[in-house]
Write a protein that holds these residues in place. Structure first.
Motif, PDB file in Angstrom:
ATOM      1  N   VAL A  29      -5.713  -2.787  -3.364  1.00 40.59           N
ATOM      2  CA  VAL A  29      -4.813  -3.739  -2.705  1.00 40.59           C
ATOM      3  C   VAL A  29      -5.635  -4.895  -2.117  1.00 40.59           C
ATOM      4  N   THR A  39       0.834  -1.202   0.000  1.00 34.74           N
ATOM      5  CA  THR A  39       0.000   0.000   0.000  1.00 34.74           C
ATOM      6  C   THR A  39       0.869   1.253   0.000  1.00 34.74           C
ATOM      7  N   ARG A  49       1.362  -8.964   2.726  1.00 37.02           N
ATOM      8  CA  ARG A  49       0.751  -7.667   2.491  1.00 37.02           C
ATOM      9  C   ARG A  49       1.515  -6.675   3.364  1.00 37.02           C
ATOM     10  N   TYR A  83      -5.004  -8.533  -3.411  1.00 39.34           N
ATOM     11  CA  TYR A  83      -4.460  -9.452  -2.386  1.00 39.34           C
ATOM     12  C   TYR A  83      -5.332 -10.702  -2.294  1.00 39.34           C
TER      13      TYR A  83
END
Ligand SMILES: *[C@@H]1O[C@H](CO)[C@@H](O)[C@H](O)[C@H]1NC(C)=O
Ligand SMILES: *[C@@H]1O[C@H](CO)[C@@H](O)[C@H](O)[C@H]1NC(C)=O
Ligand SMILES: *[C@@H]1O[C@H](CO)[C@@H](O)[C@H](O)[C@H]1NC(C)=O
Ligand SMILES: *[C@@H]1O[C@H](CO)[C@@H](O)[C@H](O)[C@H]1NC(C)=O
Ligand SMILES: *[C@@H]1O[C@H](CO)[C@@H](O)[C@H](O)[C@H]1NC(C)=O
Length: 400
Positions: free
Chosen positions: A207, A155, A246, A211
């Protein structure tokens, strides 16, 4: 120690193998030196003989643009890029599939890539306003958040290029952040003075979507030597089999490695994002790319809400307890480059499939960001949610 040494030698062979393969792959790039995964390509030329040059000004509006180094594209064979686009001041490879749906940009790193992407944005006929732009490639991994051979989707993109530095004995005793600070930070709760390109926050809702899709992909393992090595790290994430993490990207023109540098980078990332970032991917590529894409967005040539970073982990950014930083950097090397890149491209292919399959229902209109998106100064509008209170450790000082 003997264990460590054998281990290191085993990995050295592995890293050397990767390196010679990398060089062999790049035969068409006369000045391409693959010393690290942070591939240096002095002159971009690829298998241009198989590419048809588009008439200057011919229109193309891709749905997906992939950005990586020439060497890294060597691990992607899912698409045939057949048509090359050229423009003034643009000496890189922009090539697209026959139908113009997917394009790739083979480009350099950091400052160099910023200039190349700016030239790309000015090619007549190339329209990137709706393109989902995926920045990929390789980097080192913080063992707290990921593992070598795995990947990450980020991010935050962070740089410490504008930081200050005191080395060795010059470092004042009251500096807790050691080398990296933005101008000055007099108290732990004072946010540092910034230039503006220190942080880009991407579309968190995108995202989320990418993801979820990427987490479904089955990854290949790393070598047995690399599995033995990862087992010696203190952190659970490092010990895992390759997986999609992540967490966030920190890049600079300097290649850093080791515990001291790694912790400084974490400390800096913490301060500069009010503790929001989870810095895991270290590289010498990305902030320049984000910077150029961000200015493209400021001038309506790019939708910043469609930019993403999905990268492979070629190695750990610091050693396990039994090795020094030097051994880890120069003997272990970047032995997970190949499985890492294959895992990253697998992830990206799944995401591209999602984008193309759901273009009409989801991606054409775009995915609304669910949190603040943009730079550290709110340039694209909205209220920046990470640029006010510093979260530096209590009692720490980074300047005066
Ligand atoms: C790419 O082109 C080659 C040669 O024409 C063909 O064999 C291959 O199937 C194509 N690959 C894809 C993904 O379209
Ligand atoms: C930090 O140390 C320097 C050098 O000793 C000193 O001049 C400065 O006043 C100190 N800063 C703070 C905020 O204590
Ligand atoms: C993950 O894979 C399963 C099985 O193929 C599929 O049903 C599901 O929709 C996938 N989820 C995502 C988010 O792609
Ligand atoms: C990776 O290797 C380990 C150790 O040999 C094994 O337990 C694991 O099942 C392997 N995973 C994959 C995905 O092949
Ligand atoms: C933080 O962002 C706001 C816009 O949301 C801007 O007005 C302000 O100047 C920024 N502060 C810093 C320290 O960059």
């Amino acid at each position: 120690m003997i264990f460590a040494r054998n281990f290191v030698l085993g990995l050295l062979c592995r890293a050397t193998m990767v390196m010679s393969k990398a060089i062999a792959r790049d035969v068409n790039s006369p000045l391409s030196i693959v010393t690290t995964t942070r591939t240096v390509t002095a002159s971009a030329s690829t298998s241009s003989s198989s590419l048809t040059l588009a008439t200057p000004g011919a229109p193309v509006s891709p749905k997906v643009l992939l950005i990586a180094n020439t060497f890294e594209f060597g691990y992607l064979d899912a698409y045939n890029f057949t048509i090359q686009y050229t423009g003034v001041l643009f000496d890189q490879i922009l090539a697209c599939t026959d139908d113009g749906t997917i394009c790739k940009l083979e480009c350099g790193q950091e400052l160099v890539s910023a200039s190349q992407i700016t030239a790309l944005l000015m090619i007549p006929g190339v329209n990137l306003k709706k393109a989902y732009i995926i920045i990929t490639g390789t980097g080192g991994v913080n063992p707290k958040y990921g593992t070598a051979g795995g990947t990450a989707i980020s991010t935050f993109g962070i740089q410490w290029e504008w930081g200050g530095m005191f080395l060795g004995d010059d470092l004042p005793a009251n500096f807790s952040g050691q080398y990296f600070f933005s101008y000055a930070q007099l108290t732990p709760d004072q946010y540092p003075v910034t230039v503006g390109s220190e942080v880009y926050k991407l579309n968190e809702a995108l995202v989320d979507r990418f993801y979820a899709t990427g987490s479904n992909v089955t990854y290949e393992n790393v070598s047995e030597t690399a599995q033995d090595l990862r087992a010696t790290y203190e952190y659970d994430a490092a010990k895992r089999e390759p997986f999609l993490a992540r967490c966030d990207t920190v890049s600079s023109q300097v290649y850093w490695h080791g515990n001291v540098a790694g912790e400084n980078v974490e400390y800096y990332s913490n301060v500069i994002t009010n503790g929001q970032a989870r810095p895991c991917n270290t590289n010498e590529d990305d902030q320049g790319r984000l910077l150029a894409l961000f200015y493209g967005a400021v001038h309506d040539l790019v939708d910043f809400g469609r930019v993403s970073m999905i990268k492979a982990f070629s190695n750990f950014d610091r050693p396990p307890p039994q090795l020094t930083a030097y051994q880890s950097r120069f003997y272990v090397g970047e032995g997970a480059t190949e499985p890492g890149l294959r895992n990253a491209w697998k992830t990206i292919i799944a995401i591209v499939d999602d984008v193309l399959e759901n273009w009409n229902t989801v991606f054409d209109a775009g995915i609304e960001p669910n949190t603040y998106m943009g730079d550290i100064k709110g340039t694209l509008g909205g209220v920046c949610d990470f640029n006010s209170t510093s979260s530096a450790a209590k009692g720490s000082v980074q300047g005066s």
